[in-house]
Design an enzyme around this catalytic site. Structure first.
Site, PDB file in Angstrom:
ATOM      1  N   ASP B 218       1.216  10.014  -2.594  1.00  0.00           N
ATOM      2  CA  ASP B 218       0.789   9.560  -1.264  1.00  0.00           C
ATOM      3  C   ASP B 218       1.922   9.296  -0.291  1.00  0.00           C
ATOM      4  OD1 ASP B 218      -1.790   9.814  -1.755  1.00  0.00           O
ATOM      5  OD2 ASP B 218      -2.239   7.689  -2.034  1.00  0.00           O
ATOM      6  N   ALA B 219       3.159   9.610  -0.671  1.00  0.00           N
ATOM      7  CA  ALA B 219       4.233   9.414   0.304  1.00  0.00           C
ATOM      8  C   ALA B 219       4.140  10.509   1.361  1.00  0.00           C
ATOM      9  CB  ALA B 219       5.579   9.453  -0.378  1.00  0.00           C
TER      10      ALA B 219
END
Lengths: 380, 600
Positions: B218-219
């Site tokens: 999710d970065a």
């Protein structure tokens, strides 16, 4: 070959020796056989817990970590109303806490030869099941005017269960000693034996009459005959191991219950230790988790080694701890400190928790061995 | 016969409940009975409940009569010409508010085409099932319900232009986004709420691809040039408040530069920004430890022996100091009075916050993520037409979360950006994806949004085409600058001598019970001791009575308070917490005797 094995009898447990004997190829050179045995020995030594290894905490972590993944599910028996069994985390907690009253006691009854093929299976099942008056009664009414209770019986059901009038009267008389029982035109009439009993007391005994034991084995609430791997057996809800084992048609070598305390009562502590391992392992296995059986064995051992089954609670295993500080750091500290100060207890500080409190090295792993030097070694 | 209850209290009976109820409803619509009264007939128990209490959740609906809505085209024309207002419709009984109980007696149609003579009400719009913020999520009907919820929650945490007079307001802990933009993909709720007047995000070019693994879990990866052009840039405002409190005995706090003989005086350097009035000047650059408002308080205890003490009249230092890790520029100073007439000084400190690694960003679909890497413009991948994305989003965030609207918004934003118009993404009433695709094709792009891209570092063409589009991104108020924390040495608690807790107090990171167990399980006994050494102390111990003895540093003597000097006293190393526990035992009347023995 046998000579070679004999040499290893002291080094390896007999179970492993037997296994080697079975699986060793018949035609094998002595050099090769020796090499195999050497490898087995080193492997065996490797698998042993080393001195100072904290097996307890490793076991706790190994059971606790998969425990977080377990779901709160109950297992349902198709076809039988309200026959579900607690599994998952609640069941494990129940076992390890050593609860006397488990939520879903259950038995697996295996039968001896002619019966296991299906002979009289329905009859046996009916015989085992506990029958109460409320099971065969069609109506129970309270007659306040004459201060008595009238019960009419569902004839069909009674016939199906093979209960005759005479049998019923006898059973009712045994289970209701303070009341007199009569039959009038097919209704059973309960009356107080002593004259001074009033209507209120009759009313109170209504519920007791409902629960009157008539036939079968006490505690067996439901029965489910099933065919498993080509033979008939009976699964029950409710458990009474001692009584069931005394029945002539029951195969007492395989019949079991999930109530560990009943097993302890009927078969002794060693059997209950094994049952404890089996029950916990069954839960973990059905959840698709993988825990080494030796962790469960350790837990079962600590619960059973006293000769009586003890739960992992402040009343059970924790109470047995030698250290005051360790007990106080678990639950109810003040209680332990006060009793320790009254009796003047000595804490030898040889376990983990106490030493963490004192900021001393804990006596496991690298903290266990100590280097000793002889002070005057050079003088001699 | 039915019982009638008013706000839960029994008030009487009625012989014909349905007649009674319809009369109440009619009179409410006529305005004889207040419009906030609701009535409900429970057919099962045959009871009538009239509700007029406060705190009921109610919602507006169009009243339907004989299968036809009472709201006509004429009304709508009036509304458009602003001849009539919403409240007029409510007064006329065309729209009425129902609570949950009255809803039980109704049959509500979703659309006008579904109306039958049985229906009693008509929904104003299907959008009404959502709240204001949730309706701001474009294409939300294509999302999983949970992500619609998180998407609306995230919007509430976004940096934006929350009030146009923010620079003269003294708000606690607020952020302002420097270059807010109107969203290209919007819904009718954006218009209704005048979102354009207070937007809280920016339209960015997003490529759905991974990049060197820095956008896993999710970065997101951000283009450095975009940040330098102002993407996500904001200012954080922090107020500092000081009051001249009054104490008993006529003593007061004083806001001024503290004298040097004040108890707890900092160094002269710390007070360097203060002007004569004891307050910092605007536009001063302050760092941690700097005094913002100089203040002294009267001594704490004035009773008992203090009056005989020489130093009893010394005042205490109680200035407002920049806390650990804080910095900024003094923005606004306000000197006023509080309700009790005491002098009140507020200083607002501003701190520019440029997006950095660890800051949190999100789209409007609950696809939140932290910045994992800031890549120079030259190293970013670029499309065949030379477009360099502002942001790289990992495709692994899509399948499990099922946020289809995230992808549709990407496509819609691209179409809107290229054609130079706003796209309507209203829930249940949005521009269809197919139309967008067709338009995109007409603009000279692939209708599925894919584009050929090149590696920014090597210039090589990617073998896979990348989904590139334009979407509205929000910067959330969770910034690493407010959360970063580490400690090697630092303050300890007075009582236990253990490290303090929490970031604000520069506290330690707790090695808890379960963490301790892992050390034991590894047999790392000596390492465990070292970890717990934070409150290690060496104390003298009387070997005769087993109680902690006294070490006199001046006389170089050790003695036991019970047995005196003629006993053997040894020094032992224990945790201070344990020493404290022994003291507590003694206070309870328990005698904790320690017996020493040689370790070897």
């Amino acid at each position: 070959m046998e000579d070679l094995l004999k040499k290893y009898e002291e080094k390896l447990p007999s179970a492993i020796i037997d296994e080697i004997r079975e699986n060793m190829p018949k035609k094998i050179s002595e050099a090769k056989a020796r090499e195999i045995l050497e490898r087995i020995e080193s492997e065996y030594e490797n698998m042993k817990a080393e001195p100072g290894e904290s097996v307890g905490i490793v076991s706790a972590e190994s059971i606790g970590e998969p425990g977080t993944q377990m779901t709160l599910n109950t297992f349902h028996f198709a076809g039988v109303a309200e026959m579900n069994i607690t599994t998952g985390l609640p069941r494990i907690i129940e076992i390890l806490d050593g609860r006397k009253q488990i939520t879903t006691p259950m038995m697996e009854i295996y039968l001896k030869k002619p019966y296991s093929q299906g002979k009289d299976i329905k009859k046996i099942a009916m015989y085992i099941k506990e029958t109460k008056l409320s099971d065969i009664a069609s109506e129970i009414t309270l007659n306040i005017a004459e201060s008595r209770i009238e019960v009419s019986i569902n004839e069909e059901k009674a016939k199906e269960l093979g209960i005759t009038e005479a049998k019923l009267i006898q059973a009712l008389k045994i289970s209701n000693k303070t009341l007199s029982v009569d039959i009038k035109k097919g209704t059973y009439i309960f009356k107080a034996k002593s004259k001074d009993e009033n209507a209120n007391q009759i009313y109170k005994s209504k519920d007791k009459i409902k629960e009157s034991y008539i036939r079968g084995i006490r505690g067996i609430k439901q029965i489910l005959p099933v065919k498993k791997e080509g033979e008939f057996m009976i699964i029950t809800a409710g458990s009474n191991l001692k009584k069931i084992l005394s029945l002539p048609f029951v195969d007492e070598t395989r019949t079991t219950t999930n109530d560990i305390f009943e097993i302890e009562d009927a078969l002794g502590i060693e059997a209950s230790r094994q049952a404890l391992i089996n029950e916990v392992y069954k839960v973990i296995d059905t959840q698709g988790l993988n825990v080494d059986i030796r962790h469960l064995m350790l837990v079962a051992d600590t619960m059973c080694f006293n000769g009586k089954l003890k739960g992992i609670t402040r009343y059970g295993v924790v109470k047995e701890k030698a250290s005051v500080l360790a007990r106080a750091s678990f639950e109810t500290p003040i209680k332990h400190l006060i009793s320790a100060s009254i009796t003047g207890e000595l804490d030898p500080l040889n376990s983990v928790v106490e030493n963490v409190m004192l900021n001393q090295p804990v006596p496991v792993g690298t903290g266990l061995p100590k280097l000793v030097t002889v002070k005057d070694a050079g003088k001699k | 016969m039915a019982d009638v209850y008013l706000s839960g209290k029994y008030i009487g009976t009625t012989d014909s409940p349905s007649e009674f109820i319809s009369r109440v409803r009619e009179e409410r619509r006529k305005g004889i009975i207040p419009d906030n009264v609701n009535i409900n007939h429970n057919h099962e128990s045959n009871e009538v409940f009239i509700e007029a209490a406060r705190g009921r959740l109610r919602r507006p609906l169009i009243v339907v009569k004989d299968g036809k809505p009472t709201l006509t085209d004429q009304h709508i024309k009036q509304l458009e010409k602003k001849e009539a207002r919403w409240s007029d419709l409510v007064k006329q009984g065309i729209i009425e508010y129902l609570d949950a109980s009255e809803e039980d007696n109704t049959l509500i149609a979703f659309f006008e085409s579904e109306l039958t003579p049985k229906h009693t009400h008509l929904e104003i719009t299907p959008l009404a099932i959502f709240g204001l913020v949730t309706a701001l999520v474009p294409y939300a009907n294509f999302n999983s319900a949970q992500k619609v919820n998180t998407g609306s929650k995230n919007q509430k945490q976004a940096l934006g232009f929350y009030a146009s007079n923010y620079h003269i307001r003294m708000d606690m802990d607020v952020n302002v986004l420097h270059y807010p933009q109107k969203p290209v993909v919007k819904s009718v709720m954006h218009d209704i709420s005048e979102y354009d007047q207070h937007p809280s995000g920016q339209n960015v070019v997003v490529a759905v691809m991974s990049y060197k693994g820095y956008n896993m879990e999710d970065a997101i990866i951000i283009n450095k040039a975009s940040i330098e052009r102002g993407l996500g840039r904001g200012t954080y405002f922090r107020p500092m408040v000081a009051e001249e409190l009054r104490y008993s005995g006529g003593l007061v706090d004083e806001i001024s530069i503290p004298d040097k003989d004040v108890k707890g005086y900092k160094s002269e350097k710390d007070y360097r920004y203060l002007e004569e009035d004891g307050i910092i000047y605007p536009e001063a650059k302050v760092k941690e430890g700097d005094v913002v408002i100089g203040k002294t308080s009267p001594p704490r205890f004035l009773s008992g022996m203090d009056q005989y003490r020489l130093a009893s009249d010394t005042r205490r230092e109680s200035s407002l100091i920049m806390k650990h890790g804080e910095e900024g520029i003094v923005d606004l100073i306000l000197i006023t009075e509080n309700g009790e007439g005491n002098k009140l000084v507020q200083v607002k400190i501003r701190d520019e916050r440029i997006p950095e690694i660890g800051d949190k960003l999100t789209s409007r679909h609950g696809q939140k993520g932290v910045i994992g890497l800031i890549v120079p413009h030259t190293d970013m991948p670029f499309t065949i037409s030379g477009i360099v994305p502002d942001l790289l989003f990992s495709p692994h965030g899509i399948p499990s979360r099922m946020t289809m609207a995230h992808l549709i918004e990407l496509l819609a934003g691209k179409t809107g950006g290229l054609s130079g118009r706003y796209i309507n993404g209203t829930i249940f009433d949005s521009e269809p994806e197919e139309a967008l695709r067709k338009e995109l094709l007409g603009l000279g792009f692939r209708d599925n949004g894919l584009e050929t891209m090149y590696n920014g570092e090597t210039g090589e063409k990617f073998t896979v085409r990348i989904f590139v589009g334009n979407m509205y991104y929000l910067r959330l108020k969770h910034m690493v600058a407010n959360k970063i924390h580490s400690r090697a040495r630092g303050p300890i608690q007075l009582l236990t001598r253990q490290p303090t807790e929490g970031r604000a107090k520069e506290g330690g990171l707790r090695l808890g019970e379960m963490e301790k167990d892992t050390f034991v399980a590894h047999g790392a006994s000596l390492l465990l001791k070292e970890r717990f050494d934070s409150d290690r102390t060496v104390v003298p111990l009387c070997e005769n009575c087993g109680i902690i003895a006294i070490h006199d540093e001046f006389k170089k003597k050790n003695y036991c308070p019970i047995c005196g000097e003629s006993v053997e006293i040894s020094f032992i190393e224990i945790s201070y917490a344990f020493k404290l526990m022994l003291d507590e035992f003694k206070s309870m009347g328990i005698y904790p005797k320690m017996q020493l023995k040689s370790k070897y």
